[in-house]
Scaffold this active site. Sequence first.
Site, short mmCIF file in Angstrom:
data_model
loop_
_atom_site.label_atom_id
_atom_site.label_comp_id
_atom_site.label_asym_id
_atom_site.label_seq_id
_atom_site.Cartn_x
_atom_site.Cartn_y
_atom_site.Cartn_z
N LYS A 197 -0.23 11.26 -3.15
CA LYS A 197 1.21 12.14 -4.23
C LYS A 197 0.65 12.38 -5.71
CE LYS A 197 4.42 8.56 -5.99
NZ LYS A 197 5.51 7.82 -6.02
N LYS A 239 -6.13 2.25 -14.98
CA LYS A 239 -5.17 2.83 -15.57
C LYS A 239 -5.19 3.23 -16.91
CE LYS A 239 -0.87 3.62 -12.71
NZ LYS A 239 0.79 3.00 -12.99
N LYS A 270 -7.24 9.06 1.10
CA LYS A 270 -5.89 8.95 1.62
C LYS A 270 -5.30 10.04 0.59
CE LYS A 270 -1.59 5.99 0.92
NZ LYS A 270 -1.25 4.43 0.36
#
Length: 338
Positions: free
Chosen positions: A203, A118, A200
């Site tokens: 979202k 991040k 994967k």
Amino acid sequence: MTMNESKKLNIFSGIQPSGELTIGGYIGAIKNWVTLQHEYQCLFMLADLHTLTVLQDPEMLRKRCYDFLALYIACGIDPAKNILFAQSHVPEHTQLSWILNCYAHMGELNRMTQFKDKSKQHAANINVGLFGYPVLMAADVLLYQTHYVPVGEDQKQHLELIRDLALRFNHRYGDVFTIPEPYIPKQGARIMSLQDPTQKMSKSDANLHNFITLLDEPDTIRHKLKRATTDSGHEIRFNLTEKPGISNLLVLFSAVTDKTILALETSYQHANGYGQFKQDVSEAIIAFLSPIQSRYQALRKDETELQRILHQGALAAREKASATLKKVYTLVGLMEST
Ligand code: TRP
């Protein structure tokens, strides 16, 4: 609470109200939670404070919290059986987080791969909250004497840290925290990205064609399925190495119809190409999502009711959280407030 319920083991999970909920997330996580609610005392928390570690649009954030709550309930998470609440409504989370900050080491937080990732993604805003993110998570979990935390791959390292912190604290002060364990579902299907079946379904994927959200319109679903990667050849057969695209669609098809992969393979053994199969997968997904979507629309309209659910949840959560916090305050040497 009946005697039986008070003996149930606790499960805790946090949900960041960001990005879109995908069908992959439903099959990999939410679907399992719906069955867990009968056997465990489950706490599901909207991790709104965690969401602030990345700059948010205030109105969007507030709206999304209600969207997520309504959608989880529409998926079958029953507010009467589970404790559903918002992190910011239970001040004990930030209070315990401060205490745990004083026992967490810079070095161990620095090793967190999510922090490193991040920091790269948000290079202009590497804030202290982002660094302390796993400590707040530790407070979330440890306040409720949690036995199990259902975690995805990306949160495993955080759970390890939470266990380390709890053990360190218990070692110094006695058994105040239950040591949480990861909850590994008995059977869980992993749904992969539609266009890159080695990744994967996520979202937060930048490519919207990679995932199907729980609120996608029928035509959007048909369109995305048409564009989904298939493999060379023309057989509908489950084989992860040779046919990752078709295998992924089979897993998805099986999850939304409750038919086995074997049964699906058999019914397509004479298929000529992938066209009809992909169409059938999209129609099955549409049929599966339709009742969830109508429940969602009805729930989302009534914000007062959603607020009532959160209020009840926060009351139930605070009762448990404040008991743990009180013990911790006393153990570390804070004065009693009278
Ligand atoms: N960090 C988690 C995520 O992004 C959300 C979360 C917050 C959480 N607190 C938690 C998950 C406690 C499990 C336990 O998915």
